[in-house]
Design a protein around this motif. Structure first.
Motif: not given
Lengths: 141, 670
Positions: A29-32, A34, A49, A51, A53-54, A102
């Protein structure tokens, strides 16, 4: 009797799936997040850990192929983060690309273990078009 | 011209609406002349959408820039084949393709040659199934005539179009999306037939036989689409992965898993008259998951975040999906009495028990991948933070389930229907012994990876059971290869489901061997070399000779590295990883692959210093990876063989010449 063994089979399958799932959930599991959320979370509880996005900040890509080192700035409305990645540069990584990385923060810099690049949104439709090029680090696969 | 296409789609929408009403009334009142009207409307809608699609296709081929869609996805330099592929490169075109395939398949399955075929029961299925199919088509028609029209016009046509993304300019683009669409859309026909039968109150298995080939075709296309996507990702995207557990990939895997489970359930229903709820439920799940997959890829809800343009289509698909799900569940609850099993499963250690277990495992795998794919959304709702389950999660959960499926697949042919006897256990001895011996041999050879050994045990057990089962049917009268071959042909003709099914199982076992080899034993290295230097990976010695340059065309230059694979003193092969430079787009990286049954050596040229004094490479050794592709070809061959008519269909066809027996109690046949 007939009903009972079916029930037992279902219970065993569920228990088996649970026994598989729970340890996997802890490891995979990874935190998703911004960028803004990631920065806030890192401040509160460093070393996790993420993840994130940008988009790639135009003009920030530094590619050193013979050192297998790629660095760029990643931004969204919530902030900007320097990213370092060790490996080959994906063909579709360019100024403004949407990327998902990630990895973990080491100080200010985000060390990406995987780097995924979204194709330009212009080609959004077909299955093949959306395929992000993922660069695995090899070992964990 | 664009307005003609738009007009045709509007007319098709009207025809569909008319057909929907006619079929709906025919189903309610059981009037044949209304069904005939529905059929005419279905044919008309198919014809109109075909015409509209051809208009778009011709416009793309002729680069007619009066079409906004043509401007956005082609340019004058684009080769003919990629102009054709541009049909499905964009949102609007791909929806039109979906609609086109849906109507053509629906027309062939329901409207074609009804006059000469079958008893009244089959005709009664046509009306409700046709209504469902046209209802689904109507949704897509409304999309392409309103929010996602492929026939937008350009007031002043530009001199040239914007072109097609170079990443899509690959032969894969011609085959992969179409194959996947054929797979996705194909499950609509069996879904419509099954739920049409339920709406009518027909609890027999007539719909299974009628939709068998459509289900098989859809499954085959979905399988090929997925495998072709894996191959494309492997050879083209350039980083040596064939599967990344990306949401878009998962969106095709999940329905494949449920569809596979559904095919097995349908087989048990036909053979024993049980697993009815499971079979219909899995079929419904498969169909809904294809719509869900489309939703996932159109809405950007999972793979991307706020920064990417969200389209309104996502919410429309979500609404449609919710409507379908509610309707499906409602019908299942309403008609649950029809789906009572005629025979229960008395004993878990039996053929039907193994089918049930396999279906459960496949469904469990589908559920795991589904939850993993939706993990950011689900955790966002439940926990308030978005948590992504990554490859590490899937790689821990899916392989054990997969190996269990392979083990059950191996066990099933040994178990009799009904109840196992002592003889059953004796038949286990030697396949298990053989697989155990292979596994021990591998362990003795130094392989101590638990998953790999378990996979070897499961796969070789499945092969040791299935191969003799398959060959048993092949014994011809004559000896030698010719006799065997003749026997094989006869066996395939006599029982295509059995021969095809076993062949698919063998393909699966071969494929799993390849998957485990390529993922567990993959080794890679990043190296920087000067011309003349050597490097080694997994026992392969490579000599770097230098960089070469090649002028492909005025707008394209290729730079490739020359690497030589050395054996004992002599060269064994040559690898040429490339970077291709275009005047009009960013460079692309083409890996070099030197492969065989033992594995593939995969080399990527990362970059070089000025003048080529040094170049950097990523070397990867993928053991056994070609087994995956061979396994897939075997699966496809098995799927093709299974297309032949089943013994049930043949005997039913013979029975048809006499007054038709109503299929009410036929579930337990043969």
């Amino acid at each position: 009797m007939r009903k009972r063994w079916k029930l037992i089979l279902v219970v065993i399958t569920l228990a088996g799936a649970g026994a598989l799932l729970i340890p996997a959930l802890q490891g995979g599991a990874t935190y998703y997040l911004t960028i803004g959320e990631a920065l806030a979370k890192e401040e509160a509880q460093p070393g996790q850990r993420f993840r994130i996005a940008g988009n790639v900040t135009p003009g920030s890509i530094v590619d050193q192929p013979t050192d297998f080192r790629l660095s760029f700035l990643m931004e969204d409305e919530g902030g900007q983060v320097p990213v370092v990645y060790h490996g080959a540069r994906p063909d579709n990584l360019q100024d403004g690309s949407g990327v998902v990385v990630e990895g973990r923060f080491h100080g200010e810099t985000f060390h990406a273990e995987t780097l995924m690049v979204q194709c330009a949104s212009k080609y959004e439709a077909a299955e093949g078009a959306e395929h992000p090029a993922e660069i695995p680090k090899g070992r964990d696969r | 011209m664009p307005f003609v296409g738009h007009g045709l789609l509007l007319a098709a929408t009207a025809a569909t609406l008319f057909g929907l009403v006619a079929y709906g009334r025919a189903a309610r009142q059981g009037r044949l002349e209304l069904a005939r009207q529905g059929r005419v409307a279905l044919g008309l809608a198919t014809l109109l959408v075909t015409a509209a699609s051809l208009i778009l296709l011709v416009a793309l081929i002729q680069t007619d820039f009066r079409f906004a869609y043509v401007v956005r996805h082609t340019n004058r330099d684009l080769p003919l084949l990629y102009r054709v592929a541009a049909f499905w490169a964009g949102q609007e075109g791909s929806l039109l393709l979906w609609l086109w395939i849906l109507l053509v398949e629906g027309f062939l399955a329901l409207g074609w040659r009804r006059g000469s075929q079958g008893p009244e029961a089959a005709d009664r299925l046509e009306a409700p199934a046709g209504a469902l199919l046209l209802g689904i088509a109507l949704f897509f028609e409304l999309l392409v005539v309103t929010v996602s029209s492929p026939f937008g016009a350009v007031a002043t046509p530009p001199a040239d179009g914007r072109g097609l993304n170079p990443l899509l300019q690959n032969p894969g683009m011609l085959i992969h999306p179409v194959t996947l669409y054929l797979g996705y859309v194909g499950f609509t026909v069996p879904f419509a037939l099954a739920f049409g039968a339920l709406i009518l109150g027909d609890g027999s298995d007539a719909w299974i036989e009628r939709s068998r080939r459509w289900s098989l075709a859809a499954w085959l296309f979905l399988t090929l689409g997925i495998v072709y996507g894996m191959q494309w990702a492997y050879v083209e995207l350039g980083w040596g992965g064939f599967w990344a557990w990306d949401p878009v990939e998962n969106a095709s895997l999940i329905p494949w898993l449920t569809a596979t489970a559904y095919l097995h359930g349908a087989r048990v229903w036909q053979q024993r008259g049980c697993f009815k709820v499971g079979t219909v439920g899995l079929l419904a799940a498969t169909f809904l998951l294809t719509i869900f997959g489309t939703y996932l890829t159109r809405s950007g809800v999972v793979s991307s975040v706020h920064a990417f343009a969200p389209s309104t289509l996502g919410s429309l698909f979500l609404g449609f999906l919710i409507l379908l799900t509610v309707g499906t569940v409602a019908i299942l609850i309403w008609r649950r009495d029809l789906l009572q099993d005629e025979v229960g499963v008395d004993n878990p250690i039996s053929r039907e028990g193994s089918f049930l277990l396999a279906m459960l495992l496949l469904a469990a795998a589908a559920l795991v991948v589904f939850l993993g794919t939706l993990s950011p959304i689900l955790s966002g709702w439940l926990l308030g933070t978005r948590i992504q389950l990554d490859a590490a999660f899937y790689n821990r959960v899916v392989p054990p389930i997969g190996l269990l499926i392979v083990a059950v697949m191996g066990l099933a042919p040994l178990l009799p229907w009904g109840r196992a006897t002592r003889r059953t256990w004796r038949r286990l001895v030697w396949p298990l012994g053989l697989a155990g011996a292979v596994t021990l041999g591998l362990a003795a050879a130094g392989i101590h990876h638990g998953l790999a050994l378990a996979a070897a045990l499961a796969c070789f057990f499945a092969l040791a059971v299935t191969l003799p089962e398959l060959l048993k049917g092949f014994r011809g009268h004559a000896r030698g290869l010719g006799g065997r071959l003749k026997g094989a042909l006869r066996a395939a003709r006599r029982n295509p489901s059995r021969v095809g099914g076993y062949l698919v199982h063998i393909g699966v076992a071969v494929m799993v061997v390849g998957m485990v080899g390529a993922t567990v034993f993959e080794t890679s290295a990043d190296v920087v070399l000067q011309p003349g230097q050597m490097t080694e990976l997994a026992g392969h010695r490579l000599h770097y000779a230098g960089l070469r340059q090649r002028m492909d065309s005025p707008s394209q230059v290729t730079i490739h590295a020359e690497l030589i694979l050395l054996g004992d003193g002599r060269p064994l092969g040559r690898l040429r990883p490339e970077k291709v430079f275009y005047t009009y787009a960013r460079p692309t990286t083409e890996p070099a692959i030197l492969g065989g049954p033992r594995g593939d050596l995969y080399v990527i040229l990362n970059g070089w210093e000025e003048g080529g004094r040094q170049a950097s490479f990523t070397l990867v050794w993928h053991p056994l990876i070609s087994w995956m592709w061979w396994g897939a070809y075997i699966m496809a061959a098995g799927g093709l063989i299974a297309f032949g008519p089943t013994p049930q269909a043949r005997s039913r066809g013979a029975a048809r010449s006499t007054p038709p027996a109503l299929p009410a109690g036929e579930g337990t046949g043969a």
